[in-house]
Design a protein around this motif. Structure first.
Motif, PDB file in Angstrom:
ATOM      1  N   ASP A   4       0.864  -1.445   0.098  1.00 29.83           N
ATOM      2  CA  ASP A   4      -0.046  -0.098  -0.017  1.00 29.83           C
ATOM      3  C   ASP A   4       0.721   1.342   0.180  1.00 29.83           C
ATOM      4  N   ARG A   5       2.055   1.246   0.757  1.00 28.49           N
ATOM      5  CA  ARG A   5       2.691   2.303   0.995  1.00 28.49           C
ATOM      6  C   ARG A   5       3.540   2.879  -0.327  1.00 28.49           C
ATOM      7  N   GLU A   6       3.701   1.675  -1.098  1.00 28.78           N
ATOM      8  CA  GLU A   6       4.493   2.015  -2.480  1.00 28.78           C
ATOM      9  C   GLU A   6       3.411   2.606  -3.357  1.00 28.78           C
ATOM     10  N   LEU A   7       2.213   1.945  -3.295  1.00 32.75           N
ATOM     11  CA  LEU A   7       1.170   2.510  -4.076  1.00 32.75           C
ATOM     12  C   LEU A   7       0.873   3.895  -4.026  1.00 32.75           C
ATOM     13  N   VAL A   8       0.751   4.213  -2.764  1.00 37.13           N
ATOM     14  CA  VAL A   8       0.499   5.752  -2.178  1.00 37.13           C
ATOM     15  C   VAL A   8       1.522   6.639  -2.917  1.00 37.13           C
ATOM     16  N   SER A   9       3.012   6.307  -2.482  1.00 36.20           N
ATOM     17  CA  SER A   9       3.933   7.302  -3.111  1.00 36.20           C
ATOM     18  C   SER A   9       3.831   7.182  -4.568  1.00 36.20           C
ATOM     19  N   ALA A  10       3.456   6.048  -5.184  1.00 36.50           N
ATOM     20  CA  ALA A  10       3.643   6.312  -6.697  1.00 36.50           C
ATOM     21  C   ALA A  10       2.433   7.161  -7.041  1.00 36.50           C
ATOM     22  N   ILE A  11       1.277   7.084  -6.422  1.00 40.10           N
ATOM     23  CA  ILE A  11       0.225   8.177  -7.041  1.00 40.10           C
ATOM     24  C   ILE A  11       0.608   9.649  -6.632  1.00 40.10           C
ATOM     25  N   VAL A  12       1.167   9.763  -5.310  1.00 41.44           N
ATOM     26  CA  VAL A  12       1.678  11.052  -4.990  1.00 41.44           C
ATOM     27  C   VAL A  12       2.739  11.544  -5.968  1.00 41.44           C
ATOM     28  N   TYR A  13       3.591  10.784  -6.367  1.00 37.89           N
ATOM     29  CA  TYR A  13       4.862  11.166  -7.323  1.00 37.89           C
ATOM     30  C   TYR A  13       4.302  11.487  -8.747  1.00 37.89           C
ATOM     31  N   THR A  14       3.436  10.623  -9.127  1.00 38.66           N
ATOM     32  CA  THR A  14       2.862  10.828 -10.309  1.00 38.66           C
ATOM     33  C   THR A  14       1.975  12.392 -10.321  1.00 38.66           C
ATOM     34  N   PHE A  15       1.059  12.596  -9.289  1.00 38.97           N
ATOM     35  CA  PHE A  15       0.512  13.754  -8.996  1.00 38.97           C
ATOM     36  C   PHE A  15       1.228  14.962  -8.885  1.00 38.97           C
TER      37      PHE A  15
END
Ligand code: ATP
Ligand code: MG
Length: 262
Positions: A4-15
């Protein structure tokens, strides 16, 4: 497996990347628009400057023309009418001999004839009367014969179809063309010391073409002293009025070649 952590950070970086991209795009658009607007303003400024110059030239010419008319009226008309008036007064002096009366009367007749000639010349300069009656074709023929001095200066005019190039409706523009030709001829004589001038005029459907050339000394168009005077500026504003395309070519010892299509 992505946690989940990786997914959240991926979303944040993309954003964040998306935001950065959008911001830089906006900044880019803002500056390029600003540049375009600046260029447009500069172009408009140049146009305004050019128009101001034209207007200035027109006003100066009008003033010059007024001064010339005033001078003509003063030197040619007023002074002569003065002489007539003076002579008429002499006639009222008592006990004049027959010879004296004869002399005074002949003086009055002579000077009156000169006044008539001067008024005719001044009014012809203002508006060549030949225009209204016969149109520009004949007016140019007259101009050529007025300037031609056999053996010294040959001013040729050709119009292959001997046609009148203006319709009734655009008759008001023909004076512009005539004044352009007049100025070109004056320059060829004054500056070019030309001995041969060729004027060619034709009309094809709605398009009219003037070709002009002289065999004079020409001039270097890049040189500082070849700056446009009032004459050339006036030609330009008349060309603009005719909505025409004007091309002027010259070089030292190459004479002058002009084409005008409108
Ligand atoms: N046919 C020509 N032959 C040689 N030089 C020319 C010719 N036409 C123009 N020039 C040059 O271009 C300059 C500008 O001409 P322009 O008609 O604008 O001014 P001008 O004749 O000196 O003065 P103005 O016409 O206002 O009385 C002239 O001074 C001259 O140097
Ligand atoms: Mg001139």
């Amino acid at each position: 497996m992505i946690n989940d952590r990786e997914l959240v950070s991926a979303i944040v970086y993309t954003f964040i990347a998306f935001i950065l991209l959008t911001v830089s795009l906006l900044v880019f658009i803002y500056y390029s628009r600003k540049k375009i607007i600046q260029k447009e303003i500069e172009k408009k400024d140049l146009e305004i400057k050019y128009q101001k110059e034209m207007l200035n030239a027109a006003i100066l010419t009008q003033e010059k023309e007024r001064k010339r008319i005033a001078r003509d009226l003063h030197d040619d008309i007023s002074s002569k009418i003065n002489i007539i008036s003076l002579n008429s007064h002499f006639l009222t002096v008592p006990n004049l001999s027959e010879q004296e009366i004869k002399n005074i009367t002949s003086n009055i007749v002579d000077v009156s004839a000169k006044v008539l000639e001067s008024t005719r010349r001044i009014s012809h300069d203002l508006l060549p009367p030949i225009f209204e009656e016969f149109g520009i074709h004949v007016a140019i023929e007259e101009l050529c014969s007025n300037y031609t001095i056999p053996g010294d200066l040959m001013v040729n005019y050709s119009n292959p179809f001997k046609q009148e190039i203006f319709d009734e409706i655009d008759r008001k523009t023909h004076l512009h063309l005539f004044r352009i030709i007049q100025e070109l001829v004056n320059n060829s004589i004054k500056h070019g010391k030309a001995t041969k001038i060729d004027i060619y005029l034709e009309k094809k459907k709605k398009n009219r073409l003037l070709k002009y050339k002289d065999n004079g000394v020409g001039f270097d168009m890049q040189k500082e002293n070849a700056k446009k005077g009032l004459g050339m500026k006036n030609i330009e504003s008349r060309v603009e009025f005719l909505d025409g395309k004007f091309k002027f070519d010259s070089a030292v010892n190459q004479g002058v070649q002009v084409t005008l299509s409108f």
